[in-house]
Scaffold this active site. Structure first.
Site, short mmCIF file in Angstrom:
data_model
loop_
_atom_site.label_atom_id
_atom_site.label_comp_id
_atom_site.label_asym_id
_atom_site.label_seq_id
_atom_site.Cartn_x
_atom_site.Cartn_y
_atom_site.Cartn_z
CE1 TYR A 139 49.09 74.73 -60.67
CE2 TYR A 139 50.07 73.40 -58.95
CZ TYR A 139 48.97 74.00 -59.50
OH TYR A 139 47.75 73.87 -58.91
CB SER A 199 45.45 77.14 -61.58
OG SER A 199 44.69 76.83 -60.46
CG HIS A 245 40.42 76.07 -63.06
ND1 HIS A 245 40.72 77.33 -62.60
CD2 HIS A 245 41.50 75.30 -62.74
CE1 HIS A 245 41.91 77.33 -62.03
NE2 HIS A 245 42.40 76.12 -62.11
CG ASP A 266 37.72 78.96 -62.73
OD1 ASP A 266 37.53 78.01 -61.94
OD2 ASP A 266 38.85 79.28 -63.13
#
Length: 674
Positions: A447, A527, A645, A610
């Site tokens: 991430y 993301s 999302h 989203d």
């Protein structure tokens, strides 16, 4: 081809037309892409077995820690084939559960969900947010707990309202957009203000309490003190920085606590004392005690100093301070007196993650969620009538059963060095017996941003991969909160390339140390993690055999123009600024795609609803890769309708999404699922 000059640089944008999701051209293009993706994915072997296993492990479900109000305990739980969590109330700690709201009985597509809930202090009423289609755009409803009847009309598009009830249940403070009606997806995060709602009144006539002068992107949150005298006002200015005020409701005046706008301050008011957790002058955080009668910084008293571990949270319960630490990306839980004297540690079951710790200053119990890589979410109750450190003080309040045998798997933490020599931690999870001989397939996940740490927690969707003999590696990249604010800032703005270097170095380490087969290494991220794998594949396409890119940001030159993305300028920067443009354009995955390059097989997945990351990123990147790719490897775009999302996604859609992900990954890496 569309081309424009930004800050003296010619920037090509051949697929800008795909930004308009409602144009006939875009709709036609998406239909063709969906037909192509189904032709590729539906033909892959082993889908039935993968789907069956995912249905079982994802059926493990979820559970939240309870919210206590006047002896009633409110919590949500999902298990089995339920699409959405059910909201329950229990009278007494060992009472019988009663269903309050079952979203599975609402709507026809399984996407209606309860986003959050706040009971009144007397337990008679419940304020809750409900949304559908994965939009996360909540309408605020009020429920009478005993009768199950709705009270008044919903307040529209409040999203993160955080209702703070008065003791008598006559009304609450909350946040919402200044004008919630008529705004687009994700834009309800802007122009937020604090209001007071009196039960029975029209929401449009609610009294404005705070925020008239705030900027569009600044988001206030209000927390009411137990005695109802003070309203703590936390104004978000970016990830890792905010301003903090206290409103004295009796005197109708604002007390400034911290307004430098460069550091993080979170607080809790108990009586006339404010406890403040901050990274100001202490990147791993410390705790201060502030007398609201003399709130100037020179009068603050440090009661818990910065240590070698990062303070993750602080909570006042039963007259004590409970402090959660992150040490090398796993949780520790300690207890202090109200003036900061150590009183011991709470023994945790294993190396894992403590989440959502909560209790009340005048109560003798606290609750928190705990999980690890092989332990599903478990809610613990902490009995404060028993001394800290006593194992008997900790009891299981709710535990989820997972159809796995934890003894079959092992996890370990390793450390490697990034391009600039920085030492980076990484977790490796695999089935026992998988050799370290360079023959195992690998999946690297990461991430690296927004001050978010990747800690040991239960990821049900990953078990088909581990069970099939795959190695799962989770890298703790810079940009997260694993080692405090310095670690975060080392991976944001002009330092963002460090994150990509950390990730690439993790892949090289896995190969060099023979954890994985160099020809069978895939990468995955969602993301901000989707941006991560997009950057990694455009910078080192030779290193990866497959790329799984979820709900991603990929056009970093124009990202800030869409949905709620202006909230992320403090993290990434904005191409409207000449200096920011230089680094954004340098790594923007969409702009780094090169004609004639051989790119690895890539699956990009997104949700049509989203409201966080606009699906235009996925569309534009898929089109650019398909046009540029010199290899015969498939570039597949998966667009999920009626999903956003990720939050609120029904079990049925989650199973199908991960069936596609694993079918694609197994096929490309030559893995059979038995």
């Amino acid at each position: 081809m569309l081309e424009e000059t930004l800050h003296g640089v010619a920037v090509a944008d051949p697929y800008r037309w795909l930004e308009d999701e409602s144009s006939p051209e875009t709709e036609s293009w998406v239909r063709k892409q969906s037909a192509y993706s189904r032709s590729v994915l539906d033909a892959l072997p082993g889908r039935g077995r993968i789907r069956q296993r995912l249905t079982a492990v994802l059926g493990t479900g979820s559970v939240t820690r309870p919210e206590e109000a006047a002896g009633r305990y409110f919590y949500s739980k999902k298990q089995g084939d339920q699409n959405q969590p059910i909201l329950y109330v229990r009278k007494g700690i060992n009472g019988k559960d009663r269903v309050l709201i079952d979203p599975n009985e609402l709507g026809t597509d399984g996407t209606v969900t309860v986003d959050w809930f706040f009971p009144s202090q007397d337990g008679r009423l419940l304020a809750y947010g409900m949304s559908s289609g994965g939009t996360e755009t909540s309408d605020l409803h009020i429920l009478e707990v005993d009768s199950g009847e709705s009270v008044g009309k919903p307040i529209p598009k409040v999203r993160w309202a955080n209702p703070q009830w008065l003791k008598d249940g006559s009304g609450f403070y909350y946040t919402r957009p200044r004008e919630p009606e008529g705004i687009g997806p994700g834009e309800e995060v802007y122009h937020r203000r604090v209001f007071y709602h009196q039960l029975g009144a029209k929401w449009s006539e609610d009294k404005l309490i705070y925020g008239e002068e705030l900027k569009k992107e600044e988001m206030p949150y209000a927390i009411l003190s137990p005695d109802e005298r003070y309203l703590l006002l936390d104004v978000f200015m970016g990830y890792g920085k905010n301003r903090l005020y206290v409103k004295d409701l009796r005197r109708d005046r604002i007390i400034t606590i911290a307004d430098d706008g460069e550091s993080s301050y979170t607080g809790e008011v108990v009586g006339e004392t404010l406890f403040v957790l901050t990274n100001a002058g202490a990147p791993r955080y410390r705790v201060f005690q502030v007398d609201l009668g003399t709130p100037d910084r020179k009068h603050w008293k440090e009661i818990i100093a910065q240590s070698d571990a990062v303070i993750d949270f602080m909570k006042v319960v039963g007259g004590r301070l409970f402090v959660g630490y992150l040490r090398d990306a796993h949780s520790e839980l300690a207890v202090f007196s109200s003036d900061g004297k150590p009183q011991g540690e709470i023994p945790l079951p294993e190396l894992g993650t403590v989440a959502d710790f909560d209790g009340k200053p005048d109560r003798r119990e606290a609750f928190f969620e705990f999980s690890s890589f092989t332990t599903p979410p478990t809610v613990f109750r902490l009995d404060l009538t028993i001394g800290p450190g006593n194992p008997e003080s900790l009891e299981v309040w709710s535990r989820l059963d997972a159809p796995i045998d934890p003894g079959r798997f092992e996890s370990r933490q390793v450390f490697y060095h990034s391009k600039d020599g920085t030492r980076i931690p990484m977790f490796i999870i695999r089935k026992k017996g998988v050799g370290k001989d360079g023959s195992a397939p690998g999946l690297l996940d990461g991430y690296g941003g927004f001050n978010i740490a990747l800690t040991p927690n239960f990821r049900a969707s990953f078990f088909p991969w581990i069970e099939a003999g795959g190695v799962l590696a989770i890298a703790n990249l810079r940009g997260g909160s694993e080692y405090g604010e310095q670690w975060h800032r080392a991976g944001m703005l002009d330092k963002k390339q460090n994150v990509f270097d950390d990730f690439i170095a993790a892949a090289e380490y896995l190969v060099e140390q023979r954890y994985v087969d160099p020809k069978r290494l895939a990468i995955h991220g969602r993301s901000n993690g989707g941006l991560l794998v997009g950057a990694a594949m455009t910078q080192r396409p030779d290193l990866f055999r497959a790329v799984i890119c979820g709900v991603p940001l990929l056009d970093m030159v124009r990202y800030h123009r869409f949905r709620m993305a202006r909230l992320w300028i403090s993290e990434y920067g904005s191409a409207e600024n000449a200096d920011d443009f230089q680094w954004l354009h340098a790594y923007s995955p969409y702009h780094r795609v090169r004609d004639g390059e051989s790119y690895p097989p890539t699956l990009i997945y997104t949700g049509a609803s989203d409201s966080r990351v606009d699906p235009l990123h996925a569309r534009k990147m898929a089109a650019r890769l398909q046009a540029a790719n010199a290899s015969k490897h498939p570039i597949v775009l998966r667009v999920e309708t009626g999903a956003g999302h990720g939050r609120g996604k029904p079990l049925s859609k989650t199973v199908e999404e991960w069936t596609d992900i694993w079918s694609f990954t197994f096929d490309q890496l030559g893995v059979e699922y038995e």
